[in-house]
Design an enzyme around this catalytic site. Structure first.
Site, short mmCIF file in Angstrom:
data_model
loop_
_atom_site.label_atom_id
_atom_site.label_comp_id
_atom_site.label_asym_id
_atom_site.label_seq_id
_atom_site.Cartn_x
_atom_site.Cartn_y
_atom_site.Cartn_z
N ASP A 1 0.64 -1.29 0.03
CA ASP A 1 0.01 0.20 0.01
C ASP A 1 0.78 1.38 0.04
O ASP A 1 0.52 2.43 0.49
CB ASP A 1 -0.75 0.00 1.04
CG ASP A 1 -2.00 -1.25 1.28
OD1 ASP A 1 -2.30 -1.83 0.18
OD2 ASP A 1 -2.44 -1.63 2.26
N LYS B 1 1.60 2.26 -5.02
CA LYS B 1 2.10 1.60 -6.28
C LYS B 1 1.29 1.73 -7.50
O LYS B 1 1.46 2.22 -8.75
CB LYS B 1 2.29 0.08 -6.08
CG LYS B 1 3.57 -0.32 -5.22
CD LYS B 1 3.46 -2.04 -4.87
CE LYS B 1 2.31 -2.53 -4.26
NZ LYS B 1 2.14 -2.09 -2.80
N GLY C 1 -4.50 -4.40 -3.63
CA GLY C 1 -5.56 -3.26 -4.01
C GLY C 1 -4.74 -2.07 -4.43
O GLY C 1 -3.82 -1.38 -3.85
N HIS C 2 -4.59 -1.85 -5.83
CA HIS C 2 -4.05 -0.71 -6.15
C HIS C 2 -4.79 0.35 -6.76
O HIS C 2 -5.53 0.15 -7.78
CB HIS C 2 -2.92 -1.15 -7.39
CG HIS C 2 -1.81 -2.22 -6.91
ND1 HIS C 2 -0.91 -2.73 -7.79
CD2 HIS C 2 -1.57 -2.90 -5.67
CE1 HIS C 2 -0.09 -3.71 -7.09
NE2 HIS C 2 -0.64 -3.63 -5.80
N GLN D 1 2.02 -6.19 -3.25
CA GLN D 1 2.41 -6.29 -1.71
C GLN D 1 3.50 -5.35 -1.68
O GLN D 1 4.08 -4.51 -2.36
CB GLN D 1 2.63 -7.72 -1.59
CG GLN D 1 1.31 -8.45 -1.28
CD GLN D 1 0.84 -8.87 -2.62
OE1 GLN D 1 1.44 -9.37 -3.36
NE2 GLN D 1 -0.41 -8.66 -2.78
#
Ligand code: GDP
Ligand code: IMO
Ligand code: MG
Length: 427
Positions: A13, A16, A40-41, A223
């Site tokens: 988080d 990215k 979750g980007h 990640q």
């Protein structure tokens, strides 16, 4: 320079998604090489929010080809939900997406087992995203997983029998829960096959072809490297290697292919899920970081734990991943703080200070902090380094000096445009 890897240097988080979207305009191909929908980007473009779990976050750039490589794990339903959002917004991705046939598929059993297994750990719970990541990689390495290429083979029902019988025996006999039948899964996989068939192709060949043609390639890490299954805070890690070390195996290319590495860190630190976080701030300042940084997980909505930048850990991961340049994100979150803390070392029982530690060090000692005066001015509108408040500039320069690599980019807001590129960024 032809290829760049972008990796998170903390516990995920780091922003990215935002930086991949910003940077992708300079590339021809962007690839996810590990992980799956545990990622979750988040990307914000012109006030619209996108969260990518499976699709590479560069996909909104119309000129880039995107790929999901063999090292990833794929949950078709999540992929299709992303496709539906792209369709609704009129984004054409079908003609410029490739999915490797060797990518492993996350089955409903994987998700159930992930949940049951983590719950059974009681107080030792990892706090996984419950997306089936661990069990899917487990089957991959046990050599009984289902791969994208299997969807087109007449051997699929037989392979499914083996894996489903095994999973159901565990679900029923160990956890005392109801197993999941095969027929619906088989139907869903056959429907998946039809939808993704036109996009399946060898990503390893694709990358080499692009590079031979002199086109530029971006590797998007998911990640963060402190969650690395081999080099992170095991067992409080994910089940893949989020750093640069897994690009060659995850994509199927030579280790010599990655030219440069940009490492991302927030201007502070967060972690979601359980596990050591030596610089966590459970007091007022930590709460303020959580609130101002809007620190909730993009995959699960969980509250992120917050704390301070850890220079010893940062130096370790920079060396581990061969990071060439730094991107510091969420600088604007610190704008209103009158003082900031940064961990510069760890105090030992004999009073000495260690400045080198690793994430798998079980008792690194007590963090020692440098207290820094905040800049108490907005950074949000700065688009060049010189437009930043002087003390913010000094903070960034000091971090870069402490970790021994140059600053390449600074992020001062969630929108694509809220980014400062430093002159020596090589792309
Ligand atoms: P990722 O997993 O590394 O892609 O990061 P996430 O998307 O999970 O979390 C980063 C969060 O911070 C998202 O909500 C982003 O929109 C937001 N974000 C990214 N960069 C910045 C920034 O520079 N400032 C602020 N305020 N928010 C940012
Ligand atoms: P992005 O790509 C933050 C964490 C989970 C848990 C541990 C194991 O958005 O940065 P898993 O489901 O992978 O087995 O969970 O890893 N985790 C993440 N934390 N960002 C992520 O991805 C993460 N992916 C996994 O919270 O602690
Ligand atoms: Mg995320």
């Amino acid at each position: 320079m032809k290829s760049l890897a972008l990796v998170g240097l903390q516990w995920g988080d780091e922003g990215k998604g935002k930086l991949v979207d910003w940077i992708s305009a300079r590339f021809d191909l962007a690839i996810r090489y590990q992980g799956g929908p545990n990622a979750g980007h988040t990307v914000w473009v012109n006030g619209a929010k996108w969260v990518f779990h499976q699709m590479p976050a560069g996909v909104l750039n119309p000129n880039i080809h995107v790929a999901i490589a063999a090292g990833c794990v794929l949950h078709p339903q999540t992929l299709f939900e992303e496709w539906e959002k792209l369709d609704a917004a009129g984004v054409d991705y079908q003609s410029r997406t490739t999915i490797d046939p060797r990518t492993h598929i996350i089955l409903p059993h994987h998700r159930l087992l992930d949940k049951l297994r983590d719950e059974a750990r009681g107080k030792h719970k990892i706090g996984t995203t419950a997306r089936g990541i661990g069990p899917c990689y487990q089957d991959k390495y046990s050599r009984c997983g289902i791969r994208v290429g299997d969807l087109f083979s007449s051997s699929l029902p037989g392979k499914l029998d083996i894996i489903i019988n095994y999973h159901n025996a565990i679900i029923e006999k160990i956890y005392g829960k109801q197993g999941i039948g095969k027929s619906r899964i088989l139907n869903d996989l056959q429907a998946t096959a039809e939808r993704i068939r036109p996009l399946v192709g060898d990503v390893s060949v694709l990358v080499n072809t692009y590079l031979e043609q002199g086109r530029k390639v971006l590797f998007e890490g998911a990640q963060g490297v402190l969650l690395d299954v081999d080099h992170g805070s095991y067992p409080y890690v994910t089940s893949s290697n989020p750093g640069t070390t897994s690009i060659p195996t995850g994509v199927g290319i030579s280790p010599k292919v990655v030219d440069k590495v940009i490492g991302l860190t927030k201007a502070y630190a967060t972690r979601v899920g359980a596990g050591p976080f030596p610089t966590e701030d459970e007091g007022e300042m930590g709460c303020k970081l959580q609130e101002l940084g809007n620190e909730f997980g993009a995959a699960t909505g969980r509250r992120r734990r917050c704390g301070w930048l850890d220079l010893p850990l940062l130096r370790y991961v920079i060396a581990l991943n061969g990071v060439d340049g730094l991107a510091i994100t969420k600088l604007d979150v610190l704008d209103s703080f009158d003082r900031l803390k940064v961990c510069t070392g760890y105090k030992q029982l004999d009073g000495s200070i260690r400045t080198e530690i690793t994430p798998h060090d079980e008792s690194p000692g007590e963090p020692v902090y440098e207290e820094i005066e905040g800049w108490q001015a907005s950074t949000a509108d700065a688009r060049t380094f010189e437009e930043l408040p002087e003390r913010a500039q000094a903070y960034l320069e000091w971090i870069s000096k402490q970790v021994g690599i140059p600053l390449w980019a600074v992020s001062v807001g969630q929108e694509r445009t809220a980014t400062i590129t430093m002159p020596d960024f090589p792309f």
